[in-house]
Design an enzyme around this catalytic site. Sequence first.
Site, PDB file in Angstrom:
ATOM      1  N   ASP A 190     148.806  52.686  59.057  1.00 38.54           N
ATOM      2  CA  ASP A 190     148.166  51.803  58.069  1.00 38.54           C
ATOM      3  C   ASP A 190     147.148  52.558  57.218  1.00 38.54           C
ATOM      4  O   ASP A 190     146.308  51.943  56.559  1.00 38.54           O
ATOM      5  CB  ASP A 190     147.442  50.645  58.779  1.00 38.54           C
ATOM      6  CG  ASP A 190     148.406  49.633  59.382  1.00 38.54           C
ATOM      7  OD1 ASP A 190     149.596  49.666  59.029  1.00 38.54           O
ATOM      8  OD2 ASP A 190     147.962  48.816  60.212  1.00 38.54           O
ATOM      9  N   ASP A 235     143.708  59.605  69.193  1.00 43.61           N
ATOM     10  CA  ASP A 235     142.960  60.721  69.788  1.00 43.61           C
ATOM     11  C   ASP A 235     143.443  61.096  71.184  1.00 43.61           C
ATOM     12  O   ASP A 235     142.811  61.924  71.849  1.00 43.61           O
ATOM     13  CB  ASP A 235     141.473  60.365  69.847  1.00 43.61           C
ATOM     14  CG  ASP A 235     141.216  59.055  70.569  1.00 43.61           C
ATOM     15  OD1 ASP A 235     141.797  58.032  70.172  1.00 43.61           O
ATOM     16  OD2 ASP A 235     140.433  59.042  71.535  1.00 43.61           O
ATOM     17  N   ASP A 260     144.065  44.207  73.469  1.00 40.92           N
ATOM     18  CA  ASP A 260     144.562  44.720  74.745  1.00 40.92           C
ATOM     19  C   ASP A 260     144.102  43.846  75.911  1.00 40.92           C
ATOM     20  O   ASP A 260     144.889  43.476  76.782  1.00 40.92           O
ATOM     21  CB  ASP A 260     144.102  46.166  74.945  1.00 40.92           C
ATOM     22  CG  ASP A 260     142.637  46.383  74.577  1.00 40.92           C
ATOM     23  OD1 ASP A 260     141.915  45.390  74.343  1.00 40.92           O
ATOM     24  OD2 ASP A 260     142.208  47.549  74.513  1.00 40.92           O
TER      25      ASP A 260
END
Length: 688
Positions: free
Chosen positions: A89, A146, A237
């Site tokens: 995005d 990451d 989540d």
Amino acid sequence: MAINPFTQFVFDLFILSAIIITAYTCNFYYLAFLSRKRKEVLSTTDWGTPSITIQLPIYNEKYVAKRLVDAVCNLDYPKDKMRIMVLDDSDDDTVELLSDAVDDYKNQGFLIEHVRRGTRSGYKAGALKHAMKSTDTELVAIFDADFIPPTWFLKRAIPHFTNSKIGLVQCRWGHVNENYSAITQAQALSLDFHFLIEQKAKSNSHLFMNFNGTAGIWRRDCIEDAGGWHTATLVEDLDLSYRAQMKGWKCLFLPDIVVNAELPIQMNAAKRQQFRWAKGSIQCAIKLLTDIALKRKVAVEAKIQAFIQLTRHVVYPLMLIQFLALPILLAGQVNLYVISFLPAITIATYLAMGPGAYIMIMQSMYQKSWKSKAKILPALLIYNAGMSVNNTVAVFDAVIGKKNEFLRTPKYGVLKTKDDWKDNAYNLPFSQVTLLEIFFGVYGIMGIFIAVFSNNPIFVPIIGLQATGFFYIAYMSLSHTRFKRNKSSKLRPRTKKEKMANTVYKLSMIGIVGIIVFGGFMAIYGYNTDIYPLDRIRGHLDGIVGSSDPVIIKNHLVAIQEDLELVMANVPETTDANGEVISKNPVWIFATESTNLLRIQNDVNTMVASIEKISTVPKDSSAYHTGMIDLNGRALSLKTNIMDATPYMYVSVANILFSTIWIAAILGIFAALKKKKQQFKEIDETGV
């Protein structure tokens, strides 16, 4: 001894906060006990190589995005069974970087695609929800930008799905840059507590555990059965994993499978991440707790633990309440010792409940390496204390229902201590929360003085730890802010406009430091002239009550007269129609005669006259004893009056006016910095 209504209210808040914080702390120790129990046994059934989709949600991560794609394509798994979806995005250089990387791996035979939605609607949850529309594999793995999954990750994690009830496998986070700074070390230790205590305990029992957003694998049927990804909260989540477990699915944590990731190295980035987690948890509590409570198939203990996990960030505002209340209670001479006649037991109790217990837990977590980790504990305590302001704002944001904006935590691909990140893109400026952190730090300095002068030095380490945390977080937020040009714009000389903006930034930094120093000086000066004399008066009144020597009593009364003169000089007066002063009362709203310092002064003068008469009477006479009893009674009554007046000296009209001007000055500097930050952005975009 009677407590005035205001002090009683503060005391009740303090005790209630202490009880709730203690309850949450004890629950963590309970989970530490559960984490030592049995481990999940891996089924020996061979499930082969099921198809899996690896989804990589990315937004403006040009420093780490390709590293992730390289690591995923290097996984030891059949290419025809592994589909890779790069959910991009981004709106910066990351797009071209990923497009080239995807094309390269596609030419090598990988089933990889570069997914561009054309919108950022729903943020990360929206990207994952969009990707599920075209996902048809049995399993779905998710990695944030990451993370660096090891080559063997899939082959070691996937066999756990042979148990048909397993809907999620969550793996432990590693920390590839843990030793970069004290900030990263504190974050690493905090995350280890979460994974090795909380996640492990819940995975090995019937309690609800949560997906951590990355380094995990889902069964696709589980995601669909639970209702898919929702975009209503900032922690999609946590939301999905709880909904899945309410449907009867089991979530499994694998502590032995470690996926390295990069910790935030900039303080403002770390604060943003903490803010998102804190706000999102409270949002999930509001959204899910009622359904969990009414769900019959969920065990009572699981319901209790779900409530605790989803609401645990309320501890941060409670910490601030205690921090604000403690100096007020000490100034009001309220006894806060665990055992009144053994003050040292109080600090021992704090140490036993906090650092002492954590060290014992760390011994079981890290085994032989626990000593090196224990050295980081002070940094974690300071870090958590300082973060309480940031996370409190997040909690209130969630409670009042402020609109969500998923602000990602920028990463720089910086792994070594000598590597510099300050000229990189994505640097975050400090926010208005830094102002609150400075305020609480200055308040903490005042609290330390109050603890010392009220003869309660045992509380100095407790107040000092939190004050240090506030100043540390504020200092790092300021020092990690860099309003610099991008590297591309460094090829041209500085413009006049750019030089001016840079000068304003430097002057603003000097101004903030100057205002903080001036505010601290004025706070100490104000305490010394307004509050400390009242503390001394209380001490002299105690001396009168404990003495039967007329000379000593008179000396105390003379000292009280001198201190009253100092205090009354800073208290507004009230006059009658003839212009005669009839009252000097620090209580500027709903004042009563009991706190009228002019009346107290007259009473002291009367006591001086009385002690002079008593000194001429034989000590064995009834008049002497009657006079002494009367003096003692007056001293006790005046002490209560002084204690009632003391809290209002803190909130005098002058103090409120000064604090307002002080805060307005810093806000003005923040506004100037924001304007100059925008100027830098325009310069980088237009080149002029």
